[in-house]
Enzyme design. Structure first.
Site, PDB file in Angstrom:
ATOM      1  N   LYS A  65       2.055  -0.907 -11.159  1.00 47.10           N
ATOM      2  CA  LYS A  65       2.974  -1.242 -10.070  1.00 47.10           C
ATOM      3  C   LYS A  65       4.098  -2.004 -10.769  1.00 47.10           C
ATOM      4  O   LYS A  65       3.962  -3.208 -11.043  1.00 47.10           O
ATOM      5  CB  LYS A  65       2.250  -2.111  -9.025  1.00 47.10           C
ATOM      6  CG  LYS A  65       3.143  -2.617  -7.899  1.00 47.10           C
ATOM      7  CD  LYS A  65       3.260  -1.642  -6.749  1.00 47.10           C
ATOM      8  CE  LYS A  65       4.213  -2.140  -5.688  1.00 47.10           C
ATOM      9  NZ  LYS A  65       4.312  -1.248  -4.519  1.00 47.10           N
TER      10      LYS A  65
ATOM     11  N   ASP B 199      -0.134  -5.564  -4.398  1.00 51.87           N
ATOM     12  CA  ASP B 199      -0.699  -4.237  -4.648  1.00 51.87           C
ATOM     13  C   ASP B 199      -1.397  -4.164  -6.006  1.00 51.87           C
ATOM     14  O   ASP B 199      -2.440  -3.534  -6.141  1.00 51.87           O
ATOM     15  CB  ASP B 199       0.417  -3.175  -4.643  1.00 51.87           C
ATOM     16  CG  ASP B 199       0.809  -2.776  -3.234  1.00 51.87           C
ATOM     17  OD1 ASP B 199       0.096  -3.145  -2.282  1.00 51.87           O
ATOM     18  OD2 ASP B 199       1.832  -2.085  -3.098  1.00 51.87           O
TER      19      ASP B 199
ATOM     20  N   GLY C 242       5.423   3.298  -6.784  1.00 53.11           N
ATOM     21  CA  GLY C 242       6.805   2.852  -6.587  1.00 53.11           C
ATOM     22  C   GLY C 242       6.912   1.649  -5.668  1.00 53.11           C
ATOM     23  O   GLY C 242       5.914   1.038  -5.259  1.00 53.11           O
TER      24      GLY C 242
ATOM     25  N   GLY D 101       8.540   0.636  -2.086  1.00 54.17           N
ATOM     26  CA  GLY D 101       9.165   1.182  -0.875  1.00 54.17           C
ATOM     27  C   GLY D 101       9.472   2.658  -1.043  1.00 54.17           C
ATOM     28  O   GLY D 101       8.613   3.440  -1.425  1.00 54.17           O
TER      29      GLY D 101
ATOM     30  N   GLY E  16       4.909   0.981   3.378  1.00 51.26           N
ATOM     31  CA  GLY E  16       3.752   1.036   4.280  1.00 51.26           C
ATOM     32  C   GLY E  16       3.265   2.435   4.644  1.00 51.26           C
ATOM     33  O   GLY E  16       2.443   2.583   5.551  1.00 51.26           O
ATOM     34  N   VAL E  17       3.725   3.459   3.931  1.00 49.36           N
ATOM     35  CA  VAL E  17       3.294   4.831   4.275  1.00 49.36           C
ATOM     36  C   VAL E  17       1.958   5.209   3.636  1.00 49.36           C
ATOM     37  O   VAL E  17       1.370   6.238   3.981  1.00 49.36           O
ATOM     38  CB  VAL E  17       4.339   5.903   3.878  1.00 49.36           C
ATOM     39  CG1 VAL E  17       5.584   5.780   4.726  1.00 49.36           C
ATOM     40  CG2 VAL E  17       4.674   5.849   2.409  1.00 49.36           C
ATOM     41  N   GLY E  18       1.502   4.396   2.686  1.00 52.86           N
ATOM     42  CA  GLY E  18       0.208   4.689   2.061  1.00 52.86           C
ATOM     43  C   GLY E  18       0.283   4.970   0.565  1.00 52.86           C
ATOM     44  O   GLY E  18      -0.613   5.613   0.014  1.00 52.86           O
ATOM     45  N   LYS E  19       1.297   4.437  -0.119  1.00 55.80           N
ATOM     46  CA  LYS E  19       1.394   4.679  -1.573  1.00 55.80           C
ATOM     47  C   LYS E  19       0.184   4.098  -2.313  1.00 55.80           C
ATOM     48  O   LYS E  19      -0.376   4.740  -3.193  1.00 55.80           O
ATOM     49  CB  LYS E  19       2.677   4.054  -2.156  1.00 55.80           C
ATOM     50  CG  LYS E  19       3.958   4.687  -1.663  1.00 55.80           C
ATOM     51  CD  LYS E  19       5.175   4.049  -2.279  1.00 55.80           C
ATOM     52  CE  LYS E  19       5.336   2.585  -1.963  1.00 55.80           C
ATOM     53  NZ  LYS E  19       5.568   2.291  -0.529  1.00 55.80           N
ATOM     54  N   THR E  20      -0.205   2.876  -1.953  1.00 52.99           N
ATOM     55  CA  THR E  20      -1.345   2.245  -2.632  1.00 52.99           C
ATOM     56  C   THR E  20      -2.625   3.015  -2.301  1.00 52.99           C
ATOM     57  O   THR E  20      -3.453   3.280  -3.188  1.00 52.99           O
ATOM     58  CB  THR E  20      -1.475   0.765  -2.205  1.00 52.99           C
ATOM     59  OG1 THR E  20      -0.225   0.122  -2.433  1.00 52.99           O
ATOM     60  CG2 THR E  20      -2.547   0.051  -2.978  1.00 52.99           C
TER      61      THR E  20
END
Ligand code: ATP
Ligand code: MG
Length: 201
Positions: free
Chosen positions: A37, A48, A110, A112, A12-16
């Site tokens: 993904k 995603d 990735g 997580g 949930g940190v903003g990879k997508t």
């Protein structure tokens, strides 16, 4: 141009979000970008891979963008265990090679963070090593990110993984720590902060 593995300090940190941002930026420079993904988990509608395919209007079939899907919204190891499914790691590497042939570069989002288990003895960091890709770390902008980012960097450095840089995401202008975090992380680690992205919602 080698591909990039976009990992994060957490889920949930903003990879997508960052994967889309980078794909659009590279496209503006005339680069044909593929996106992958490797493993997604949870309901297909919230996937995603589906989101990236639609948002970036990717022509590749979903099976190439996302070779492994698990239905439970968990880390891959427990999700696969619940489904009694054996994960095909070779399929992920083969799919990446196929995408690499189709595009100038491939951005791999990735799952997580680096210590997320894919099987009981194979973690996201092992997948990064197997894919032989340089890494971008997506980190939160605010309080708590120094600890998460330094732990992630430590794990990657221990494994001699090439780190392209850090993207800090979600600056609000309201958190005091946002003003100093990037500078502190750069100074402590020597790894460049490539971008500081605002919370745009
Ligand atoms: N800079 C931003 N501005 C506005 N919204 C953002 C920003 N970054 C992330 N978000 C939103 O925050 C949520 C989590 O981001 P995102 O899905 O990119 O995280 P993730 O690291 O890919 O999560 P996961 O581990 O589930 O793959 C999403 O709803 C996304 O749209
Ligand atoms: Mg994501």
């Amino acid at each position: 141009m080698p591909g990039l593995f976009i990992t994060g300090t957490d889920t949930g940190v903003g990879k997508t979000y960052v994967t889309c941002y980078l794909a659009e930026k590279l496209r503006r420079e005339g680069i044909d970008v593929g996106v992958m993904k490797p493993i997604s988990t949870g309901p297909a509608a919230e996937d995603d891979a589906l989101y990236l395919k639609k948002k970036l209007k990717l022509n590749d079939p979903l099976e190439l963008i996302n070779p492994v899907h698990l239905k439970h919204p968990l880390a891959p190891y427990p999700a696969a265990k619940l489904e009694r499914k054996k994960l095909d790691l070779k399929k992920i590497l083969k799919t990446y090679k196929e995408l690499e042939k189709r595009h100038d570069t491939v951005l791999v989002e990735g799952i997580g963070g680096v210590a997320v288990p894919i099987t009981k003895d194979y973690f996201v960091i092992d997948l990064i090593k197997a894919m032989k890709l340089p890494v971008i770390i997506v980190a939160r902008a605010g309080l708590g990110t120094i600890n998460h980012t330094m732990l992630t960097l430590g794990a990657l450095i221990d494994q001699h993984i090439n780190i392209a840089g850090i993207i800090m995401n979600g600056f609000t202008g309201k958190d005091k720590a946002e003003k100093t975090n990037a500078e502190v992380i750069e100074k402590l680690s020597g790894v460049p902060i490539l971008e500081k992205l605002k919370w745009s919602a």
